[in-house]
Design an enzyme around this catalytic site. Sequence first.
Site, PDB file in Angstrom:
ATOM      1  N   CYS A  95      49.007  21.896  23.918  1.00 33.11           N
ATOM      2  CA  CYS A  95      50.314  21.467  24.425  1.00 33.11           C
ATOM      3  C   CYS A  95      50.445  19.964  24.646  1.00 33.11           C
ATOM      4  O   CYS A  95      51.550  19.473  24.850  1.00 33.11           O
ATOM      5  CB  CYS A  95      50.626  22.205  25.719  1.00 33.11           C
ATOM      6  N   HIS A 120      53.547  19.594  32.291  1.00 27.30           N
ATOM      7  CA  HIS A 120      53.419  20.733  31.378  1.00 27.30           C
ATOM      8  C   HIS A 120      53.765  22.024  32.110  1.00 27.30           C
ATOM      9  O   HIS A 120      53.312  22.260  33.232  1.00 27.30           O
ATOM     10  CB  HIS A 120      51.994  20.786  30.836  1.00 27.30           C
ATOM     11  N   GLU A 128      51.199  23.910  18.147  1.00 30.06           N
ATOM     12  CA  GLU A 128      49.976  24.705  18.105  1.00 30.06           C
ATOM     13  C   GLU A 128      50.281  26.053  17.453  1.00 30.06           C
ATOM     14  O   GLU A 128      49.564  27.031  17.643  1.00 30.06           O
ATOM     15  CB  GLU A 128      49.356  24.878  19.482  1.00 30.06           C
TER      16      GLU A 128
END
Length: 465
Positions: free
Chosen positions: A119, A255, A81
């Site tokens: 993500c 995450h 990203e």
Amino acid sequence: MPVGIDDMAIYVPKLYIDYKDFAEARGIDPQKLEYGIGIKKMALADANQDPASMAANACMRLMKNNDLNPQDIGRIYVATESGLDESKAMNSFVIGMLEQVYGESTLEHAGGIECKFACVSGSYALYDNTNWIRAGENNDKAAIVIVSDIAKYDIGSAGEYTQGAGAIALLIKENPRLLSFDEKVTSTIIKNEYDFYRPFGKETPLVNGLYSNLLYLIQVRKALETYKEKAIKSGIIKLGKDESIIDHIDYISVHLPYRRMGEKALAYLLRHEWRHLSRWESIISEIGTDEPVPKDPRGTIESILADTDFMKADEKFRRAFMKTDRYREIFDSKMSSSLEASTMIGNLYTASMYMGLRSLLEFEFSKGADLFNKRIGFGSYGSGCSAMVFSGVIQENYKELVKRMDLEKDIGQRTKISIKDYEKLHKNTRKYNEAFLNAEDEFILINIGGITADRAGFREYCYAS
């Protein structure tokens, strides 16, 4: 046919800022960073580094560690990203750098794209390439998925202390030595949200932190529900009476925007899975109070956040739950090892969960755990938003890889920089030829072009030997 991760290699910049220096400069209690967030060192990209060079360095290490030639690779995907161009994909930059070493056009056959979904994009890239091999389209070649990012927030913002930088390259093959992905269980959830996003031309994101954290938890939980249905239907997991799906998952990697968020995610999922099981009664007894219930039975994010009394009560309950013997047992046995690297490096966006996997393998092995045939559950989240839950089983030959894993050695000798120098890097006032460290055996950025008639904003790299 088992397909999964055969090996992995990391690249982390050697510059870092110490949490105590950062806390002093921002007027924050250092314990908030060390214990409240879970960070001691934030990795920083040098002036001559960017996500593409880090991706190429991780990929080069992977190829060297496995004696891979370009002809062994059929695909190279990069998930990030921290994109460098609105059209030109980052994997093309990476291939250009690799061909400086392996020769011109040696990787022209290695198709691939740059993947973007905050993500979670690395997990989508992994899933795509795993299925490419399962479908027999790979002609006996392997795929490489690289996750590479620089997590950067505005100076003085609440997100500034959750920064970091790094890349991980994953080798995807048939009959992998490390981890084989479970088939027909991968589950995804997607929704149009603005919890965290970065508009065109803006270098740092716009973040609704509390909203984003809650959305992360809810979406991963929804994906877990679908995963549970698929896992039971496929027969890889058989739930007994009064059992939770998490009882059948040996390790958990999620995450990690910061370490503490991983702990909160585990607490949220366990509460969801356990509150209808008999064990919940003893947990409530240990806590000494019932679990709070929101006023609005719909349970939407908006209604929950608007219910301030519930939010306060729920936070108090969560903290108490995380101190219970049941929670500590699951956290220590299934998750704690996956969080160690986050403390040492910081937020890696797309790479954060996979650095968690790398951390889990190393630190569990160092404890003397036998990892063979253990199932790892993954909870991946990307703002915007999408969640993916999937799993894989550690393979018999894992030891030949894991026994060599050493995060500190792989990162290399690190250099602490001052707050003043950190802010210069953050504001891009140091040029690519004003790097703090001398590069050795790695790719670096050597030129950034301006807006010209024929080449606008081009980037040039070299391999510094």
